[in-house]
Design a protein around this motif. Structure first.
Motif, PDB file in Angstrom:
ATOM      1  N   ILE A 265       0.840  -1.203   0.000  1.00 57.95           N
ATOM      2  CA  ILE A 265       0.000   0.000   0.000  1.00 57.95           C
ATOM      3  C   ILE A 265       0.870   1.245   0.000  1.00 57.95           C
ATOM      4  O   ILE A 265       0.630   2.205  -0.744  1.00 57.95           O
ATOM      5  CB  ILE A 265      -0.949  -0.013   1.222  1.00 57.95           C
ATOM      6  CG1 ILE A 265      -1.946  -1.158   1.102  1.00 57.95           C
ATOM      7  CG2 ILE A 265      -1.666   1.324   1.367  1.00 57.95           C
ATOM      8  CD1 ILE A 265      -2.733  -1.422   2.368  1.00 57.95           C
ATOM      9  N   TRP A 266       1.888   1.237   0.842  1.00 60.33           N
ATOM     10  CA  TRP A 266       2.772   2.406   0.937  1.00 60.33           C
ATOM     11  C   TRP A 266       3.513   2.637  -0.379  1.00 60.33           C
ATOM     12  O   TRP A 266       3.674   3.790  -0.811  1.00 60.33           O
ATOM     13  CB  TRP A 266       3.763   2.213   2.081  1.00 60.33           C
ATOM     14  CG  TRP A 266       4.712   3.358   2.226  1.00 60.33           C
ATOM     15  CD1 TRP A 266       4.472   4.554   2.853  1.00 60.33           C
ATOM     16  CD2 TRP A 266       6.050   3.423   1.733  1.00 60.33           C
ATOM     17  NE1 TRP A 266       5.587   5.350   2.773  1.00 60.33           N
ATOM     18  CE2 TRP A 266       6.563   4.693   2.100  1.00 60.33           C
ATOM     19  CE3 TRP A 266       6.868   2.540   1.034  1.00 60.33           C
ATOM     20  CZ2 TRP A 266       7.858   5.080   1.768  1.00 60.33           C
ATOM     21  CZ3 TRP A 266       8.141   2.939   0.696  1.00 60.33           C
ATOM     22  CH2 TRP A 266       8.636   4.197   1.074  1.00 60.33           C
ATOM     23  N   ASN A 267       3.958   1.569  -1.029  1.00 59.83           N
ATOM     24  CA  ASN A 267       4.652   1.721  -2.313  1.00 59.83           C
ATOM     25  C   ASN A 267       3.740   2.352  -3.362  1.00 59.83           C
ATOM     26  O   ASN A 267       4.210   3.054  -4.260  1.00 59.83           O
ATOM     27  CB  ASN A 267       5.150   0.359  -2.819  1.00 59.83           C
ATOM     28  CG  ASN A 267       6.429  -0.071  -2.139  1.00 59.83           C
ATOM     29  OD1 ASN A 267       7.264   0.753  -1.793  1.00 59.83           O
ATOM     30  ND2 ASN A 267       6.594  -1.369  -1.913  1.00 59.83           N
ATOM     31  N   THR A 268       2.431   2.114  -3.235  1.00 57.85           N
ATOM     32  CA  THR A 268       1.470   2.692  -4.174  1.00 57.85           C
ATOM     33  C   THR A 268       1.138   4.135  -3.822  1.00 57.85           C
ATOM     34  O   THR A 268       1.133   5.022  -4.685  1.00 57.85           O
ATOM     35  CB  THR A 268       0.169   1.864  -4.182  1.00 57.85           C
ATOM     36  OG1 THR A 268       0.487   0.520  -4.547  1.00 57.85           O
ATOM     37  CG2 THR A 268      -0.831   2.427  -5.168  1.00 57.85           C
ATOM     38  N   ASN A 269       0.853   4.396  -2.535  1.00 57.15           N
ATOM     39  CA  ASN A 269       0.378   5.721  -2.112  1.00 57.15           C
ATOM     40  C   ASN A 269       1.487   6.680  -1.694  1.00 57.15           C
ATOM     41  O   ASN A 269       1.329   7.890  -1.790  1.00 57.15           O
ATOM     42  CB  ASN A 269      -0.594   5.577  -0.934  1.00 57.15           C
ATOM     43  CG  ASN A 269      -1.880   4.904  -1.335  1.00 57.15           C
ATOM     44  OD1 ASN A 269      -2.057   4.533  -2.482  1.00 57.15           O
ATOM     45  ND2 ASN A 269      -2.791   4.738  -0.393  1.00 57.15           N
ATOM     46  N   ARG A 270       2.571   6.125  -1.177  1.00 61.40           N
ATOM     47  CA  ARG A 270       3.694   6.915  -0.654  1.00 61.40           C
ATOM     48  C   ARG A 270       3.256   7.990   0.341  1.00 61.40           C
ATOM     49  O   ARG A 270       3.695   9.141   0.287  1.00 61.40           O
ATOM     50  CB  ARG A 270       4.485   7.552  -1.800  1.00 61.40           C
ATOM     51  CG  ARG A 270       5.332   6.548  -2.577  1.00 61.40           C
ATOM     52  CD  ARG A 270       6.419   5.950  -1.721  1.00 61.40           C
ATOM     53  NE  ARG A 270       7.051   4.804  -2.343  1.00 61.40           N
ATOM     54  CZ  ARG A 270       8.377   4.587  -2.360  1.00 61.40           C
ATOM     55  NH1 ARG A 270       9.188   5.432  -1.780  1.00 61.40           N
ATOM     56  NH2 ARG A 270       8.866   3.515  -2.930  1.00 61.40           N
ATOM     57  N   SER A 271       2.364   7.596   1.254  1.00 64.77           N
ATOM     58  CA  SER A 271       2.045   8.473   2.373  1.00 64.77           C
ATOM     59  C   SER A 271       3.281   8.595   3.258  1.00 64.77           C
ATOM     60  O   SER A 271       4.135   7.701   3.275  1.00 64.77           O
ATOM     61  CB  SER A 271       0.889   7.888   3.196  1.00 64.77           C
ATOM     62  OG  SER A 271      -0.255   7.710   2.411  1.00 64.77           O
ATOM     63  N   THR A 272       3.370   9.674   3.992  1.00 65.51           N
ATOM     64  CA  THR A 272       4.411   9.795   5.010  1.00 65.51           C
ATOM     65  C   THR A 272       3.950   8.987   6.225  1.00 65.51           C
ATOM     66  O   THR A 272       2.832   9.171   6.704  1.00 65.51           O
ATOM     67  CB  THR A 272       4.617  11.267   5.396  1.00 65.51           C
ATOM     68  OG1 THR A 272       4.937  12.005   4.212  1.00 65.51           O
ATOM     69  CG2 THR A 272       5.741  11.418   6.414  1.00 65.51           C
ATOM     70  N   VAL A 273       4.803   8.088   6.714  1.00 67.20           N
ATOM     71  CA  VAL A 273       4.410   7.184   7.797  1.00 67.20           C
ATOM     72  C   VAL A 273       5.334   7.358   8.998  1.00 67.20           C
ATOM     73  O   VAL A 273       6.562   7.362   8.864  1.00 67.20           O
ATOM     74  CB  VAL A 273       4.444   5.704   7.336  1.00 67.20           C
ATOM     75  CG1 VAL A 273       4.096   4.779   8.497  1.00 67.20           C
ATOM     76  CG2 VAL A 273       3.489   5.477   6.175  1.00 67.20           C
ATOM     77  N   LEU A 274       4.715   7.497  10.172  1.00 69.94           N
ATOM     78  CA  LEU A 274       5.427   7.434  11.449  1.00 69.94           C
ATOM     79  C   LEU A 274       4.865   6.236  12.198  1.00 69.94           C
ATOM     80  O   LEU A 274       3.662   6.189  12.472  1.00 69.94           O
ATOM     81  CB  LEU A 274       5.218   8.705  12.275  1.00 69.94           C
ATOM     82  CG  LEU A 274       5.741  10.015  11.708  1.00 69.94           C
ATOM     83  CD1 LEU A 274       5.435  11.157  12.667  1.00 69.94           C
ATOM     84  CD2 LEU A 274       7.239   9.946  11.455  1.00 69.94           C
ATOM     85  N   MET A 275       5.732   5.297  12.544  1.00 69.38           N
ATOM     86  CA  MET A 275       5.257   4.050  13.150  1.00 69.38           C
ATOM     87  C   MET A 275       6.070   3.701  14.397  1.00 69.38           C
ATOM     88  O   MET A 275       7.298   3.702  14.375  1.00 69.38           O
ATOM     89  CB  MET A 275       5.377   2.911  12.132  1.00 69.38           C
ATOM     90  CG  MET A 275       4.990   1.548  12.677  1.00 69.38           C
ATOM     91  SD  MET A 275       5.037   0.302  11.353  1.00 69.38           S
ATOM     92  CE  MET A 275       4.818  -1.202  12.299  1.00 69.38           C
ATOM     93  N   ILE A 276       5.349   3.412  15.477  1.00 62.15           N
ATOM     94  CA  ILE A 276       5.978   2.915  16.700  1.00 62.15           C
ATOM     95  C   ILE A 276       6.039   1.400  16.636  1.00 62.15           C
ATOM     96  O   ILE A 276       5.077   0.741  16.231  1.00 62.15           O
ATOM     97  CB  ILE A 276       5.175   3.324  17.942  1.00 62.15           C
ATOM     98  CG1 ILE A 276       5.273   4.838  18.182  1.00 62.15           C
ATOM     99  CG2 ILE A 276       5.671   2.584  19.187  1.00 62.15           C
ATOM    100  CD1 ILE A 276       4.386   5.313  19.311  1.00 62.15           C
TER     101      ILE A 276
END
Length: 289
Positions: free
Chosen positions: A209-220
């Motif tokens: 999903i991220w590779n498609t949308n390239r949202s900025t992600v912050l993950m704990i």
């Protein structure tokens, strides 16, 4: 020996001066966390959770934050979310200070946070309808259906949370967060309650999903292997209280990523051991009362 000089060094033109001035005025990073401190008042006096946290995040980056329990990871992301504010310092998204929650920052929690009386479709639709009330019914339903398909839940659209597995619930939560098109996706240990197989499946799904949308992600996360597989950068926190960012590791593995190939790379184990040494030796401190 004569030092090398660029031909531009001998050119004194107005055009070149304007070009140099433009380079000096660098744009502000997408997300800025600057000298952030968080202090809570307690019956025993002030308690400093975070002390002088600095981090810049570029648009489209996938950032994992790791550290021991009590190091302020969730507190930091709660401030990015706008659920709480820094005691001192500032957090800004595209130059605008964050002072309250907003649809430009969506959070996925470990406990799913779905409304149990609504179906998977309705849980996502509620979020889309709240953020885009003037959008047509057809457009809203289309967005919901596309995001259900994105996480592989088209056939579960009419099922309620009690009728689906933990992994499916988390897929709904991720689809709901992405459906409103946030600038920043905030993930607070989203796979922590899942079994190992489901966890790996959802990590793969999230990367697709991220590779498609390239949202900025912050993950704990507490899982170093998860962070090394998912992230562009691994942000490592010192122990609390008064925690701060001890070090940031750039993850060198190219994208798209293949888990088996990464785990055959000696650099994977070098990074893993480096992170473990950080967490348990170099930057840990145990001055908790």
């Amino acid at each position: 020996m004569q030092s090398y000089k660029s031909p531009l060094a001998y050119t004194d033109t107005t055009a070149y001066k304007r070009s140099a001035d433009k380079k000096i005025k660098k744009r502000e990073p997408f997300l800025v966390i600057e000298e952030v401190t968080k202090v809570y008042q307690t019956p025993k006096g002030p308690f400093t959770v975070l002390d002088g946290v600095n981090l810049t995040v570029e648009q489209g980056e996938f950032i994992c934050i790791i550290g021991h329990s009590g190091c302020g990871k969730s507190t930091l992301l709660n401030m990015v979310s706008g659920f709480t504010t820094p005691t001192t310092g500032r957090i800004a998204l595209q130059g605008i200070p964050i002072t309250a929650p907003g649809p430009d920052r969506m959070v996925v929690f470990q406990n799913y946070s779905l409304l149990p009386w609504l179906t998977a479709f309705e849980n996502i639709y509620l979020a889309v309808d709240s953020v885009y009330p003037n959008m047509s019914e057809l457009e809203k339903r289309d967005i919901v259906n596309k995001h259900l398909a994105m996480v592989g839940l088209t056939e579960a659209a009419e099922k309620k949370p009690t009728q689906i597995s933990g992994g499916m619930k988390q897929r709904v939560s991720i689809a709901r967060a992405l459906a409103i098109r946030p600038k920043v996706l905030i993930l607070d240990e989203p796979f922590g309650a899942l079994d190992a197989i489901t966890k790996e499946e959802l990590q793969e799904e999230l990367l697709k999903i991220w590779n498609t949308n390239r949202s900025t992600v912050l993950m704990i996360t507490h899982d170093i292997d998860e962070a090394l597989f998912l992230a562009d950068k691994l942000v490592m926190m010192t122990n609390g209280p008064a925690a701060k960012i001890g070090e940031v590791i750039e993850i060198p593995f190219p994208r798209p990523r293949d888990r088996a190939r990464i785990m055959e790379d000696p650099e994977y184990y070098n990074l893993r051991n480096y992170a473990l040494d950080f967490l348990y030796n170099r930057y840990a401190h145990d001055d908790v009362d």
